[in-house]
Write a protein that holds these residues in place. Structure first.
Motif, PDB file in Angstrom:
ATOM      1  N   VAL A  59     -21.275   0.221  -5.564  1.00  0.00           N
ATOM      2  CA  VAL A  59     -22.045   0.409  -6.791  1.00  0.00           C
ATOM      3  C   VAL A  59     -21.955  -0.868  -7.620  1.00  0.00           C
ATOM      4  O   VAL A  59     -20.871  -1.421  -7.799  1.00  0.00           O
ATOM      5  N   LEU A  60     -23.099  -1.312  -8.115  1.00  0.00           N
ATOM      6  CA  LEU A  60     -23.152  -2.429  -9.059  1.00  0.00           C
ATOM      7  C   LEU A  60     -23.607  -1.877 -10.397  1.00  0.00           C
ATOM      8  O   LEU A  60     -24.671  -1.269 -10.502  1.00  0.00           O
ATOM      9  N   VAL A  61     -22.788  -2.060 -11.421  1.00  0.00           N
ATOM     10  CA  VAL A  61     -23.105  -1.625 -12.778  1.00  0.00           C
ATOM     11  C   VAL A  61     -23.659  -2.830 -13.524  1.00  0.00           C
ATOM     12  O   VAL A  61     -23.012  -3.878 -13.589  1.00  0.00           O
ATOM     13  N   VAL A  62     -24.860  -2.676 -14.082  1.00  0.00           N
ATOM     14  CA  VAL A  62     -25.538  -3.791 -14.740  1.00  0.00           C
ATOM     15  C   VAL A  62     -25.611  -3.540 -16.244  1.00  0.00           C
ATOM     16  O   VAL A  62     -26.275  -2.607 -16.692  1.00  0.00           O
ATOM     17  N   ALA A  77     -15.589  -2.461 -20.223  1.00  0.00           N
ATOM     18  CA  ALA A  77     -15.537  -1.028 -20.539  1.00  0.00           C
ATOM     19  C   ALA A  77     -16.420  -0.228 -19.587  1.00  0.00           C
ATOM     20  O   ALA A  77     -16.068   0.891 -19.180  1.00  0.00           O
ATOM     21  N   LEU A  78     -17.560  -0.796 -19.213  1.00  0.00           N
ATOM     22  CA  LEU A  78     -18.428  -0.120 -18.246  1.00  0.00           C
ATOM     23  C   LEU A  78     -17.728   0.007 -16.893  1.00  0.00           C
ATOM     24  O   LEU A  78     -17.772   1.056 -16.252  1.00  0.00           O
ATOM     25  N   GLY A  79     -17.074  -1.068 -16.463  1.00  0.00           N
ATOM     26  CA  GLY A  79     -16.340  -1.028 -15.207  1.00  0.00           C
ATOM     27  C   GLY A  79     -15.242   0.019 -15.225  1.00  0.00           C
ATOM     28  O   GLY A  79     -15.013   0.724 -14.234  1.00  0.00           O
ATOM     29  N   ASP A  80     -14.580   0.140 -16.354  1.00  0.00           N
ATOM     30  CA  ASP A  80     -13.514   1.122 -16.487  1.00  0.00           C
ATOM     31  C   ASP A  80     -14.062   2.542 -16.449  1.00  0.00           C
ATOM     32  O   ASP A  80     -13.511   3.412 -15.775  1.00  0.00           O
ATOM     33  N   SER A  81     -15.183   2.798 -17.131  1.00  0.00           N
ATOM     34  CA  SER A  81     -15.721   4.160 -17.160  1.00  0.00           C
ATOM     35  C   SER A  81     -16.343   4.567 -15.832  1.00  0.00           C
ATOM     36  O   SER A  81     -16.404   5.751 -15.518  1.00  0.00           O
ATOM     37  N   VAL A  82     -16.771   3.602 -15.036  1.00  0.00           N
ATOM     38  CA  VAL A  82     -17.364   3.925 -13.739  1.00  0.00           C
ATOM     39  C   VAL A  82     -16.317   3.920 -12.624  1.00  0.00           C
ATOM     40  O   VAL A  82     -16.309   4.801 -11.777  1.00  0.00           O
ATOM     41  N   PHE A  83     -15.413   2.940 -12.645  1.00  0.00           N
ATOM     42  CA  PHE A  83     -14.458   2.773 -11.543  1.00  0.00           C
ATOM     43  C   PHE A  83     -12.990   2.968 -11.930  1.00  0.00           C
ATOM     44  O   PHE A  83     -12.126   2.977 -11.059  1.00  0.00           O
ATOM     45  N   GLY A  84     -12.677   3.053 -13.217  1.00  0.00           N
ATOM     46  CA  GLY A  84     -11.289   3.182 -13.649  1.00  0.00           C
ATOM     47  C   GLY A  84     -10.508   1.891 -13.519  1.00  0.00           C
ATOM     48  O   GLY A  84      -9.287   1.915 -13.352  1.00  0.00           O
ATOM     49  N   THR A  85     -11.180   0.747 -13.639  1.00  0.00           N
ATOM     50  CA  THR A  85     -10.533  -0.549 -13.423  1.00  0.00           C
ATOM     51  C   THR A  85      -9.490  -0.904 -14.478  1.00  0.00           C
ATOM     52  O   THR A  85      -8.627  -1.743 -14.228  1.00  0.00           O
ATOM     53  N   ASN A  86      -9.565  -0.268 -15.660  1.00  0.00           N
ATOM     54  CA  ASN A  86      -8.571  -0.537 -16.709  1.00  0.00           C
ATOM     55  C   ASN A  86      -7.769   0.707 -17.062  1.00  0.00           C
ATOM     56  O   ASN A  86      -7.260   0.829 -18.164  1.00  0.00           O
ATOM     57  N   GLY A 117     -17.070  -4.829 -10.183  1.00  0.00           N
ATOM     58  CA  GLY A 117     -18.271  -4.053  -9.899  1.00  0.00           C
ATOM     59  C   GLY A 117     -19.350  -4.123 -10.959  1.00  0.00           C
ATOM     60  O   GLY A 117     -20.302  -3.359 -10.916  1.00  0.00           O
ATOM     61  N   THR A 118     -19.188  -5.041 -11.935  1.00  0.00           N
ATOM     62  CA  THR A 118     -20.149  -5.120 -13.037  1.00  0.00           C
ATOM     63  C   THR A 118     -20.718  -6.529 -13.177  1.00  0.00           C
ATOM     64  O   THR A 118     -20.103  -7.516 -12.772  1.00  0.00           O
ATOM     65  N   THR A 119     -21.891  -6.598 -13.773  1.00  0.00           N
ATOM     66  CA  THR A 119     -22.508  -7.873 -14.125  1.00  0.00           C
ATOM     67  C   THR A 119     -23.355  -7.651 -15.374  1.00  0.00           C
ATOM     68  O   THR A 119     -23.601  -6.512 -15.770  1.00  0.00           O
ATOM     69  N   THR A 120     -23.790  -8.736 -15.979  1.00  0.00           N
ATOM     70  CA  THR A 120     -24.638  -8.650 -17.170  1.00  0.00           C
ATOM     71  C   THR A 120     -25.887  -9.482 -16.943  1.00  0.00           C
ATOM     72  O   THR A 120     -25.815 -10.577 -16.389  1.00  0.00           O
ATOM     73  N   SER A 153     -29.871  -5.215  -2.134  1.00  0.00           N
ATOM     74  CA  SER A 153     -29.092  -6.061  -1.228  1.00  0.00           C
ATOM     75  C   SER A 153     -27.731  -6.415  -1.828  1.00  0.00           C
ATOM     76  O   SER A 153     -26.868  -6.954  -1.129  1.00  0.00           O
ATOM     77  N   LEU A 154     -27.515  -6.084  -3.089  1.00  0.00           N
ATOM     78  CA  LEU A 154     -26.243  -6.357  -3.759  1.00  0.00           C
ATOM     79  C   LEU A 154     -25.252  -5.197  -3.632  1.00  0.00           C
ATOM     80  O   LEU A 154     -24.043  -5.405  -3.670  1.00  0.00           O
ATOM     81  N   ALA A 155     -25.776  -3.974  -3.542  1.00  0.00           N
ATOM     82  CA  ALA A 155     -24.930  -2.784  -3.468  1.00  0.00           C
ATOM     83  C   ALA A 155     -25.775  -1.612  -2.987  1.00  0.00           C
ATOM     84  O   ALA A 155     -27.003  -1.646  -3.077  1.00  0.00           O
ATOM     85  N   ASN A 156     -25.088  -0.575  -2.519  1.00  0.00           N
ATOM     86  CA  ASN A 156     -25.802   0.631  -2.108  1.00  0.00           C
ATOM     87  C   ASN A 156     -26.487   1.308  -3.284  1.00  0.00           C
ATOM     88  O   ASN A 156     -27.556   1.898  -3.132  1.00  0.00           O
ATOM     89  N   HIS A 157     -25.840   1.232  -4.456  1.00  0.00           N
ATOM     90  CA  HIS A 157     -26.382   1.851  -5.670  1.00  0.00           C
ATOM     91  C   HIS A 157     -26.274   0.845  -6.808  1.00  0.00           C
ATOM     92  O   HIS A 157     -25.230   0.215  -6.976  1.00  0.00           O
ATOM     93  N   VAL A 158     -27.345   0.709  -7.585  1.00  0.00           N
ATOM     94  CA  VAL A 158     -27.346  -0.209  -8.720  1.00  0.00           C
ATOM     95  C   VAL A 158     -27.652   0.610  -9.976  1.00  0.00           C
ATOM     96  O   VAL A 158     -28.665   1.297 -10.057  1.00  0.00           O
ATOM     97  N   MET A 159     -26.732   0.545 -10.940  1.00  0.00           N
ATOM     98  CA  MET A 159     -26.833   1.333 -12.166  1.00  0.00           C
ATOM     99  C   MET A 159     -27.185   0.425 -13.329  1.00  0.00           C
ATOM    100  O   MET A 159     -26.428  -0.492 -13.654  1.00  0.00           O
TER     101      MET A 159
END
Length: 165
Positions: A59-62, A77-86, A117-120, A153-159
């Motif tokens: 998953v790529l969170v945009v 914060a988006l990465g944390d809420s989607v993947f629990g990275t923090n 898993g995030t980008t801007t 092509s970046l991820a199976n799912h792009v949010m």
């Protein structure tokens, strides 16, 4: 009769007590409740689930910055809420894994310009413009940033996390 997921509607169910995080954990059906079980062969009511129900999916969170506003949450914060990275214990990844009995697992996309898993991306679009304008602009910005022809092509799912409005 049998209760079937996505096919049975129960009206009048009242919850009693609260479970973890305030979620109800007990339900009773008072006198006068209504229960309807639709025919399982009814083709007009179907759950729209993805074809893949098992495996590991990226998953790529945009995070989107528009001309007049930005997504309120920071990229981290988006990465944390989607993947629990923090340390967010209840997140999109953990809840999907739990609901699928660990058969469907979402993992952060990786690569250049991707952190946890995030980008801007920044788009030259006002938040008052419609999704039919905003979404293609985000897709174009992603394609240009990563040098690809499609975000898939970046991820199976792009949010896409859009600014408010």
């Amino acid at each position: 009769g049998l209760l079937k997921s996505a096919l049975t509607t129960v009206s009048g169910c009242q919850f009693k007590g609260k479970g973890p995080a305030g979620h109800p954990h007990e339900c009773f059906l008072p006198p006068g409740f209504e229960m309807r079980s639709d025919n399982a062969e009814d083709t007009t009511r179907k759950r729209e689930l993805a074809a893949v129900h098992e495996g590991t999916r990226t998953v790529l969170v945009v995070r989107v910055i528009a001309t007049d506003a930005a997504t309120s949450a920071a990229q981290s914060a988006l990465g944390d809420s989607v993947f629990g990275t923090n340390g967010d214990a209840r997140n999109l990844k953990s809840q999907n894994s739990a609901c699928s009995h660990n058969k469907l697992n979402f993992v952060p996309a990786t690569g250049d310009f991707i952190t946890d898993g995030t980008t801007t991306v920044t788009v030259n679009v006002l938040t008052s413009e419609t999704d039919s304008v905003m979404r293609p602009a985000i897709t174009t910005a992603l394609n240009q940033k990563f040098g690809v022809t499609s975000p898939s092509s970046l991820a199976n799912h792009v949010m896409y996390c859009l600014p408010p409005n």
